[in-house]
Design an enzyme around this catalytic site. Structure first.
Site, PDB file in Angstrom:
ATOM      1  N   GLN A  37     -45.225   2.375 -25.945  1.00  0.00           N
ATOM      2  CA  GLN A  37     -44.209   3.382 -25.711  1.00  0.00           C
ATOM      3  C   GLN A  37     -45.141   4.013 -24.591  1.00  0.00           C
ATOM      4  OE1 GLN A  37     -41.232   2.723 -26.222  1.00  0.00           O
ATOM      5  NE2 GLN A  37     -40.306   4.276 -27.666  1.00  0.00           N
ATOM      6  N   SER A  38     -44.421   4.812 -23.438  1.00  0.00           N
ATOM      7  CA  SER A  38     -45.062   5.211 -22.335  1.00  0.00           C
ATOM      8  C   SER A  38     -45.606   6.577 -22.704  1.00  0.00           C
ATOM      9  CB  SER A  38     -44.178   5.434 -21.352  1.00  0.00           C
ATOM     10  OG  SER A  38     -43.554   3.975 -20.778  1.00  0.00           O
ATOM     11  N   SER A  39     -45.272   7.459 -23.407  1.00  0.00           N
ATOM     12  CA  SER A  39     -45.671   8.684 -23.777  1.00  0.00           C
ATOM     13  C   SER A  39     -45.579   9.102 -25.209  1.00  0.00           C
ATOM     14  CB  SER A  39     -45.026   9.537 -23.029  1.00  0.00           C
ATOM     15  OG  SER A  39     -43.657   9.626 -23.210  1.00  0.00           O
ATOM     16  N   GLN A  88     -41.851   9.770 -26.168  1.00  0.00           N
ATOM     17  CA  GLN A  88     -41.180   8.715 -26.400  1.00  0.00           C
ATOM     18  C   GLN A  88     -41.324   8.179 -27.822  1.00  0.00           C
ATOM     19  OE1 GLN A  88     -41.651   5.688 -23.511  1.00  0.00           O
ATOM     20  NE2 GLN A  88     -40.840   7.142 -21.904  1.00  0.00           N
TER      21      GLN A  88
END
Length: 689
Positions: free
Chosen positions: A25-27, A30
């Site tokens: 997941q990007s962050s 998220q």
């Protein structure tokens, strides 16, 4: 699409190797909020099992959760996946979509190249691909390009919205300590009086001293702490107190938010060859948004501009931009304020040690440094410093009493401000101790694990209060001594005796330079071989000029005047060295120290200026010694002396030695005195010889 339609690509060789599921997941946001995407990625394990891989041979790589896929750096999970593919241990790589694996074409194509070489399959939500086949490789390449373009579009949308909102001054960005967002979104000063007092104390001190290092020393001397707000992590938004350093002060002074201005685009992110990010300062003319008076501040924008100018002058550099730098150590009174009258550059100050102490020399090296040319001019600063000091005394004397009153008021204001900050600091410590006490009283006494920890925290707070109270009492006693009647008398005495204080060797050179900077803007100097002409520009626009004799080199100071050398040269025509010394003393001449001449001094001067002695001059005119005359005339030496005594021969007596030189005459002049004299016998003639 079902797995059966692509199952023909899975061979026994693929099933012999393991399956690797990459989850990302990007962050962190998220990860916490977009849980459905995470579950869909983990569900791909069932696809691998359906294709024939046992569940225990399906490896899940999820240690890159919360990391961006823009680059492979710092993604340990992706690096591990690439290494497994390169070593041929992976039969298939599973990912929900290409963007989960990488959003950078370089990383994506490197993975595809390795997968093609090791015959590793790639699976996403649309199907199974073999990178060794051209059509599948082309399709995967297109998906990677679209994923990278999607990342660019997402960034452009987000940054466009942020820039548009920032241009109106409505973008909420983290505020420095001392400023907070009100419930309605407006920026206001921190309601904590201790925080506001510390920041105001910083700006007031810098306004008075003009140096960030002086602010650090003031905070240390007064025992005042400075706040900082946590921007991330646990306790985000909390204010911590501690010692301040030079870097923190410059950050506050350079931040325009404290002047009530909204700024966006002061810094930009740059990446090096290893894709490590660095923050770079952007010049003011390239800032995206600058809105003055957007919210309340601690200083005005004009004062912020003055602070930036002072900080630039404080930095050590060459050129006109560094003119008027802040006072530093050294005896040069005009350090940083002397301007070359020939090229307009700032003149540097160089120090050298002499028998009388440290000497300052002002020199213009701008041309030498920039263009490897010859330096414009240089001169010793002692004479010019003394002349400027005398001129300064004439300007300061009428306002000495008024200055004394201002000094007393300023000292009192500083002490009161520091004492108020210490009281607020003590109030904050008492509040923390009271809070610790309430926490301790609320805990169950039987829960000793918690009760002991809270009691220890309460005791620590009480000890901090005691230490602060003691240090504040000591400082208050010292402040009381500073403002007592005797101190006021000393301040008044300093004002009335300002010249004595200025010339007192115990007065630091830095303090003299600070006092001078209050009145003089700069001094433009043109120096020739004998004189120095200085133009003084005073604060307020007034100008004045002075001209003084230049300090000559010691060789020129000790040099005998041409008048004395000419007199010695003239006297040597008829006098010996001893006689010349006597005549010079009678004429009132002296050496460079105005001491009377002696035989040795005249001889040294004669040899230094290569003057012929009286003996050499007589020899040049044809005078001969007695032996030479006797040999030439064929007579004895005694006869020559007798002729000289009788006046037959012209003689010159050399002083000191008693020797004589004779001017050889014609033969006719020698015969006449000899006629009529009684002829001596041979015995008498022999005895006389």
């Amino acid at each position: 699409m079902s797995s059966e339609s692509f199952s023909h690509k899975v061979t026994a060789d693929h099933l012999r190797r393991d399956a690797y599921l990459y989850v990302r997941q990007s962050s962190l946001r998220q990860v916490l909020e977009n849980t459905e995407s995470t579950q869909r990625q983990y569900a791909l394990r069932d696809r691998a099992v359906a294709l024939g891989w046992p569940l225990e041979r399906v490896h899940t790589i999820d240690n890159d959760l919360g990391l961006s896929g823009a680059a492979a750096q710092n993604r340990d999970g992706f690096q591990h996946l690439v290494s497994q593919v390169a070593m041929g241990r992976a039969g298939i790589v599973l990912g929900l979509e290409v963007s989960r694996l990488a959003r950078n074409n370089a990383d994506w194509h490197r993975l595809l190249e390795l997968a093609a070489l090791s015959h590793t399959l790639v699976l996403d939500q649309d199907g199974i691909y073999d990178p060794a086949h051209f059509n599948d490789r082309l399709l995967l390449g297109l998906k990677g390009a679209m994923s990278e373009a999607e990342l660019h579009i997402l960034k452009a949308r987000l940054q466009g919205g942020m820039r548009n909102k920032a241009s109106r001054g409505e973008l909420e960005i983290p505020l420095p300590v001392g400023l907070i967002y009100a419930p309605n979104g407006a920026v206001v000063l921190d309601p904590d009086a201790q925080v506001r007092g510390a920041l105001q104390f910083l700006f007031d001190t810098y306004r008075q001293t003009g140096a960030a290092s002086a602010v650090v020393r003031r905070f240390e001397r007064e025992g005042v702490s400075f706040p900082r707000r946590l921007q991330r992590g646990l306790g985000k938004g909390d204010v911590l107190w501690g010692a301040i350093d030079h870097r923190r002060i410059t950050e506050v002074l350079h931040n325009p938010r404290y002047a009530g201005a909204f700024v966006y685009g002061r810094r930009r992110t740059s990446y090096d060859t290893e894709l490590r990010s660095h923050l770079l300062e952007v010049p003011r003319e390239q800032w995206h948004t600058l809105i003055r008076d957007a919210h309340p501040g601690y200083i005005t924008w004009d004062e912020f501009e003055r602070n930036q100018d002072t900080l630039r002058r404080n930095s050590v550099s060459f050129g006109i931009a560094a003119r008027g730098s802040q006072p530093r150590e050294g005896v040069g009174l005009l350090q940083g304020r002397v301007v070359c009258g020939r090229c307009g550059a700032r003149m540097r100050t160089r120090y050298q040690q002499a028998a009388s102490g440290s000497l300052a020399t002002y020199q213009c090296v701008e041309a030498a440094v920039r263009r490897a040319a010859k330096a414009c001019q240089s001169f010793q600063g002692r004479g010019l410093d003394a002349a400027i000091s005398a001129l300064l005394m004439d300007k300061v004397a009428p306002a000495a009493l008024e200055v004394a009153v201002q000094v007393h008021d300023e000292i009192a204001a500083r002490i009161e401000q520091a004492d108020a900050l210490r009281r607020k600091q003590l109030e904050g410590a008492r509040y923390d101790a009271d809070l610790a006490r309430r926490r301790y009283l609320k805990v169950d006494p039987d829960n000793r694990l918690v009760a002991d920890a809270l009691e220890a925290d309460w005791n620590d707070r009480l000890r901090q209060i005691t230490a602060l109270q003691q240090s504040h009492d000591v400082q208050r006693e010292a402040d009381a001594k500073t403002l007592d009647a005797q101190a006021r008398e000393r301040i008044a005495d300093i004002a009335l005796n300002f010249p004595r204080v200025w010339n007192d060797p115990r007065t630091a050179s830095v303090e003299r330079k600070r006092m001078l900077a209050l009145l003089i803007e700069d001094v433009t100097v043109v120096a020739d071989r004998t004189h120095i002409t200085a133009g003084i520009r005073w604060r307020g626009g007034q100008t004045s000029s002075i001209r003084l004799a230049r300090n000559l080199p010691i060789g020129m100071v000790r040099k005998t005047t041409p008048e004395v050398v000419a007199a010695i040269d003239q006297l040597l025509e008829s006098c010996s060295d001893a006689q010349v010394a006597k005549r010079l003393n009678e004429m009132g001449y002296g050496n460079w120290r105005q001491e009377p001449f002696t035989y040795l001094k005249v001889r040294r001067l004669r040899r230094a200026y290569k003057l012929s002695s009286h003996y050499e001059r007589l020899r040049a005119r044809g005078f001969l010694a007695a032996e030479e005359i006797a040999k030439k005339l064929g007579v004895c030496v005694a006869t020559v002396h007798h002729w000289g005594h009788r006046g037959v021969l012209h003689r010159e007596v050399l002083s000191g030695s008693g020797h004589c030189l004779y001017l050889p005459p014609d033969q006719s002049t020698l015969v006449r005195p000899a006629i009529g004299r009684p002829r001596k016998s041979a015995a008498q003639n022999h005895s006389s010889t």
